[in-house]
Design an enzyme around this catalytic site. Structure first.
Site, PDB file in Angstrom:
ATOM      1  N   GLU A 185      -2.865  37.100 -34.394  1.00  0.00           N
ATOM      2  CA  GLU A 185      -2.266  36.566 -33.171  1.00  0.00           C
ATOM      3  C   GLU A 185      -0.748  36.698 -33.226  1.00  0.00           C
ATOM      4  OE1 GLU A 185      -6.246  34.708 -32.666  1.00  0.00           O
ATOM      5  OE2 GLU A 185      -4.889  34.734 -34.367  1.00  0.00           O
ATOM      6  N   THR A 186      -0.180  36.883 -32.051  1.00  0.00           N
ATOM      7  CA  THR A 186       1.267  36.808 -31.859  1.00  0.00           C
ATOM      8  C   THR A 186       1.542  35.705 -30.850  1.00  0.00           C
ATOM      9  OG1 THR A 186       1.634  39.150 -32.371  1.00  0.00           O
ATOM     10  CG2 THR A 186       3.321  38.033 -31.070  1.00  0.00           C
TER      11      THR A 186
END
Length: 258
Positions: free
Chosen positions: A44-45
């Site tokens: 995830e970012t």
């Protein structure tokens, strides 16, 4: 834009779960954020808007899709920003508290796991695992197996798992060493994540489940996520909330130029 890579749920670089953190001075378009997350290639970012709004808007993207809740990228964002933080997310307001000793606490919604009929190809997807319980929460399947060694040595059939109607699958067992209450691994091939190194949001389901199984409601449990990178999540179930605690290390601090 200021951009970080932070290893979450660890105090050692190159372990735990890496997350990208992008600080924005205004909301960004979804296709652009998805492209950045695909470029970053982390599970995830996190994208945080710093325009003076409180709580700060926060969204999370895998390399292929936006997600409703992410623990390790929230921890990474709080660590990158420093101090106490309040975030507005798709899962409601999330409060992060910096204890000043390297630990950051997070107040997350609990996720009930209810018994379900297992997928017909469950045994084929988890070869060698002794399935003892199968439960589901929104978007996630929880599979309890007979021993921690089965979790550690599992080589799942990711192609089969990707066809199931869940964002991810948690495989878990009771802990096998002092100081660890339960172990787990998390697989989400349908979301572009073959295996997530350490999954904070999964502990919103794991902590209430194991608190009931172990008769330890209301006390802090230690979960070890036994991925190749590995990491530890401290989790306390508190009714409809779960208090998560973890540490984090910044490994990259730079500028995104697009």
């Amino acid at each position: 834009m200021r951009t970080y890579v932070v290893d979450s749920f660890t105090e050692h670089p190159f372990s735990g779960n890496p997350a990208g953190v992008v600080l924005l001075d205004a909301p960004a378009a979804e296709p652009w954020m998805q492209s950045v997350a695909a470029e970053m290639r982390h599970a995830e970012t996190a994208f945080v808007v710093l325009d003076g709004t409180e709580p700060k808007p926060l969204r999370w993207f895998t390399p292929t899709t936006e997600v409703e809740l992410c623990g390790h990228a929230t921890l990474a964002a709080a660590h990158a920003l420093g101090g106490d933080q309040r975030f507005a997310t798709r899962s409601g307001e999330l409060i992060c508290t910096d204890s000043g000793d390297g630990w950051i606490g997070m107040d997350f919604p609990a996720s009930a796991a209810d018994p379900v009929e297992p997928p017909s190809d469950l045994a084929a997807a988890l070869p060698g695992a002794t399935v003892e319980d199968v439960r589901a929460a929104p978007g996630r399947l929880l599979v309890r197996v007979g021993a921690a060694a089965e979790v550690r040595g599992l080589e799942p059939d990711l192609a089969r798992i990707a066809t199931w109607p869940y964002r991810g699958v948690v495989v878990t067992a009771a802990g096998d060493r002092d100081g660890v209450d339960f172990v787990s691994r998390f697989f989400a091939p349908a979301s572009g994540i073959p295996e997530d190194p350490v999954t904070g949001s999964a502990h919103c389901q794991l902590a209430p489940y194991w608190a009931a199984e172990l008769g330890r409601s209301g006390v802090e449990l230690v979960g070890e996520q036994a991925s190749p990178r590995g990491g530890f999540v401290r989790a306390t179930p508190l009714g409809d909330r779960v208090a998560l605690r973890g540490r984090a290390v910044t490994v990259l601090d730079g500028e995104l130029r697009v």
